[in-house]
Design a protein around this motif. Sequence first.
Motif, PDB file in Angstrom:
ATOM      1  N   VAL A 207       0.850  -1.193   0.000  1.00  0.00           N
ATOM      2  CA  VAL A 207       0.000   0.000   0.000  1.00  0.00           C
ATOM      3  C   VAL A 207       0.882   1.237   0.000  1.00  0.00           C
ATOM      4  O   VAL A 207       1.831   1.342   0.748  1.00  0.00           O
ATOM      5  N   ARG A 208       0.568   2.193  -0.874  1.00  0.00           N
ATOM      6  CA  ARG A 208       1.330   3.439  -0.931  1.00  0.00           C
ATOM      7  C   ARG A 208       0.367   4.611  -0.921  1.00  0.00           C
ATOM      8  O   ARG A 208      -0.801   4.480  -1.279  1.00  0.00           O
ATOM      9  N   ASN A 209       0.901   5.734  -0.544  1.00  0.00           N
ATOM     10  CA  ASN A 209       0.064   6.928  -0.442  1.00  0.00           C
ATOM     11  C   ASN A 209       0.775   8.104  -1.079  1.00  0.00           C
ATOM     12  O   ASN A 209       2.002   8.136  -1.184  1.00  0.00           O
ATOM     13  N   VAL A 210      -0.033   9.092  -1.501  1.00  0.00           N
ATOM     14  CA  VAL A 210       0.526  10.280  -2.142  1.00  0.00           C
ATOM     15  C   VAL A 210       0.287  11.472  -1.213  1.00  0.00           C
ATOM     16  O   VAL A 210      -0.837  11.951  -1.083  1.00  0.00           O
ATOM     17  N   PRO A 211       1.357  11.966  -0.544  1.00  0.00           N
ATOM     18  CA  PRO A 211       1.177  13.134   0.329  1.00  0.00           C
ATOM     19  C   PRO A 211       1.057  14.411  -0.496  1.00  0.00           C
ATOM     20  O   PRO A 211       1.476  14.461  -1.656  1.00  0.00           O
TER      21      PRO A 211
ATOM     22  N   GLU B  91       9.714   1.065   5.945  1.00  0.00           N
ATOM     23  CA  GLU B  91       8.713   1.089   4.883  1.00  0.00           C
ATOM     24  C   GLU B  91       7.292   1.296   5.418  1.00  0.00           C
ATOM     25  O   GLU B  91       6.528   2.116   4.872  1.00  0.00           O
ATOM     26  N   ASP B  92       6.911   0.588   6.473  1.00  0.00           N
ATOM     27  CA  ASP B  92       5.560   0.764   7.022  1.00  0.00           C
ATOM     28  C   ASP B  92       5.375   2.152   7.623  1.00  0.00           C
ATOM     29  O   ASP B  92       4.303   2.764   7.504  1.00  0.00           O
ATOM     30  N   VAL B  93       6.428   2.662   8.251  1.00  0.00           N
ATOM     31  CA  VAL B  93       6.349   3.980   8.888  1.00  0.00           C
ATOM     32  C   VAL B  93       6.087   5.064   7.853  1.00  0.00           C
ATOM     33  O   VAL B  93       5.204   5.918   8.032  1.00  0.00           O
ATOM     34  N   VAL B  94       6.823   5.059   6.749  1.00  0.00           N
ATOM     35  CA  VAL B  94       6.648   6.142   5.784  1.00  0.00           C
ATOM     36  C   VAL B  94       5.297   6.034   5.076  1.00  0.00           C
ATOM     37  O   VAL B  94       4.727   7.060   4.668  1.00  0.00           O
ATOM     38  N   ARG B  95       4.761   4.833   4.937  1.00  0.00           N
ATOM     39  CA  ARG B  95       3.410   4.719   4.379  1.00  0.00           C
ATOM     40  C   ARG B  95       2.400   5.419   5.285  1.00  0.00           C
ATOM     41  O   ARG B  95       1.518   6.164   4.816  1.00  0.00           O
ATOM     42  N   GLN B  96       2.520   5.186   6.594  1.00  0.00           N
ATOM     43  CA  GLN B  96       1.603   5.837   7.531  1.00  0.00           C
ATOM     44  C   GLN B  96       1.805   7.346   7.543  1.00  0.00           C
ATOM     45  O   GLN B  96       0.824   8.105   7.590  1.00  0.00           O
ATOM     46  N   LEU B  97       3.058   7.770   7.494  1.00  0.00           N
ATOM     47  CA  LEU B  97       3.327   9.210   7.478  1.00  0.00           C
ATOM     48  C   LEU B  97       2.770   9.861   6.215  1.00  0.00           C
ATOM     49  O   LEU B  97       2.209  10.966   6.260  1.00  0.00           O
ATOM     50  N   ALA B  98       2.901   9.180   5.083  1.00  0.00           N
ATOM     51  CA  ALA B  98       2.364   9.725   3.837  1.00  0.00           C
ATOM     52  C   ALA B  98       0.855   9.866   3.924  1.00  0.00           C
ATOM     53  O   ALA B  98       0.270  10.834   3.404  1.00  0.00           O
ATOM     54  N   ALA B  99       0.208   8.886   4.575  1.00  0.00           N
ATOM     55  CA  ALA B  99      -1.254   8.923   4.692  1.00  0.00           C
ATOM     56  C   ALA B  99      -1.718  10.119   5.505  1.00  0.00           C
ATOM     57  O   ALA B  99      -2.847  10.600   5.313  1.00  0.00           O
ATOM     58  N   GLN B 100      -0.893  10.614   6.418  1.00  0.00           N
ATOM     59  CA  GLN B 100      -1.268  11.789   7.222  1.00  0.00           C
ATOM     60  C   GLN B 100      -0.409  12.999   6.851  1.00  0.00           C
ATOM     61  O   GLN B 100      -0.211  13.901   7.675  1.00  0.00           O
ATOM     62  N   ASP B 101       0.065  12.988   5.574  1.00  0.00           N
ATOM     63  CA  ASP B 101       0.792  14.111   5.000  1.00  0.00           C
ATOM     64  C   ASP B 101       1.967  14.550   5.874  1.00  0.00           C
ATOM     65  O   ASP B 101       2.243  15.733   6.047  1.00  0.00           O
ATOM     66  N   PHE B 102       2.674  13.569   6.413  1.00  0.00           N
ATOM     67  CA  PHE B 102       3.874  13.777   7.212  1.00  0.00           C
ATOM     68  C   PHE B 102       3.649  14.690   8.426  1.00  0.00           C
ATOM     69  O   PHE B 102       4.505  15.496   8.796  1.00  0.00           O
TER      70      PHE B 102
END
Length: 589
Positions: A6-10, A124-135
């Motif tokens: 799963v990936r996200n776009v901040p 990897e999991d951490v940055v996915r979560q951070l991306a989901a909440q726009d860092f």
Amino acid sequence: MENTGVRNVPKKKVVWLALNAKYSHTSLAVHYLRACVLGSEILELTINHQLLDILGEIYERKPDVLGIACYIWNIELVKKLLKLLPKAMPDLTILCGGPEVSYETGEFLREFPMVQAVIRGEGEDVVRQLAAQDFRFSDMPGLAWRAEDGTLHNGRDVTIADFDTVPFAYREQELDELKERILYYETSRGCPFSCSYCLSCATAGVRFLPLARVFRELDTFVAHDVRQVKFVDRTFNAKKAHFLPILQHILAYSPTVRTNFHFEVAIDYLDEDVLQTLNAMPHGRVQLEIGIQSTNEQTLAAVSRVNHWERIAGHITRLLAPHNMHLHVDLIIGLPGEGMDSFHRSFNDVYALHTDMLQLGFLKFLKGASMMNLVDRYHYAYMDMAPYEVLRSDALSYGEIRWFHSFEAVFEYYYNAGRCRHTVDWLIRSAEQGDAFRFWQHFTDWWEGKGYHRIGHSTKALYGYLLAYAEEQYGIAGEKLDNLLRYDALMADGGRIRPNHLNWNMQKYQSITAPFWRSSRPAAYIPGYRFTNWRDNRTKYHIEVFDYAVQDASLQQQQTALLFDYTGRDVCAVPVSLPSMEHSAENRG
């Protein structure tokens, strides 16, 4: 190739910065992180870049968030950069990660208040979560962060339970651009061993990628003619059901495939199936890195390591026999209880195997490694800053450690660079009664006595130093040394280096060699040979006449003509028959 996970776009612009040790290297970590956060970018520079140039490169990209990969080779430069970043980009959010900040994280955040957060462990999991909440930072596993009121939230370090959720690190459309560099890759994380000096001792268990995925990704590298894929699996042969099919897949590639695959293995755990597979590899397809570290059993036990020496030596000898792969072995200077006499024995044990490279490293005290628990017991002193190398112990004084740095430098100039191998081997046999360490020890002492450890050296000069040393130290006639050194020079560095003080005979025998190349005779030594022009011929081939049988260990006086072929992966030198050579030489005076 489709990435998994799963990936996200901040909304914020995110740049991942890697400061690699060399341009030829790539950073696996930042490629992973970019694959996890769509829209993010990577910036790969080297530690050889000027600090202000690095700052300027970052500024040009106008990131909102800068993630910096922190490793032993770049952390001191990163610390200098961190102090400049808020002055040039006051609104920048700075995020650090990597082994240099995953331990003693609180101290790092207090020392560098411009850093808002640190990823601890696998990110990897951490940055996915951070991306989901726009860092926007908050409490989550694997994240240490600084709140607006200055409070530090020191999250625990994490590992990825399901390694298959980590996406393929590389974009296929970029591989043509990256193919001449070393591409790092892994099929497992973790290590089955617990060596005290290694960070892998801090992680329990080994996690593997599915084989079907590994095969697809290796096929992608091969399809783009990548020069080298360097596996960073801590012990590639941790599980036979995993690694043997990978080797068999690599073996099945067409003989025309040029990609080289580099693995780190515990060679004493290879079995007959694996040895046969490796012996069957095409030339240059695979290279192995083998961590031996020491042959002193008490020293190894002190760092929770077991080596089965007889198996190690036997397997290395067997794998060297087909001459189809590069073998790289390691020794560590400064291990517990390994003083000068013990290292002398370890060095000779390993040197006798005549591997392609014998890397000499210095013991490091890495954050998070259990080696730190042995500091008091063995009276260690070490560098407080990277690279955290040993300075002294109860077995080695600082003076001896300092001397070993010169020893390692000399050994790199010659043995590990593939230079002067035949000359040195002959000197070890004839002048040092087979004691390799004693030869390199005496050569290092002579080297320091001349002050050569304080200056740089051209490749041509290295041949002159060895010639002078052998004449001074052993009183050996210069004629024998000249023959050996000419042979060594033609076997190393693609035959491009011709030291001026050696007695090259290209002009002397030109009247004999020129007709040879124009005749049909070269086809007997070089399949498919066809003369095109003299420039092309000189680039690919060379004939040198020697007064001694330089390829024979006995070095008998015997005029020998050798043809050097530079068209393959390795230099090939074969004896050739040049009719009337002696008669022509006499007529020419």
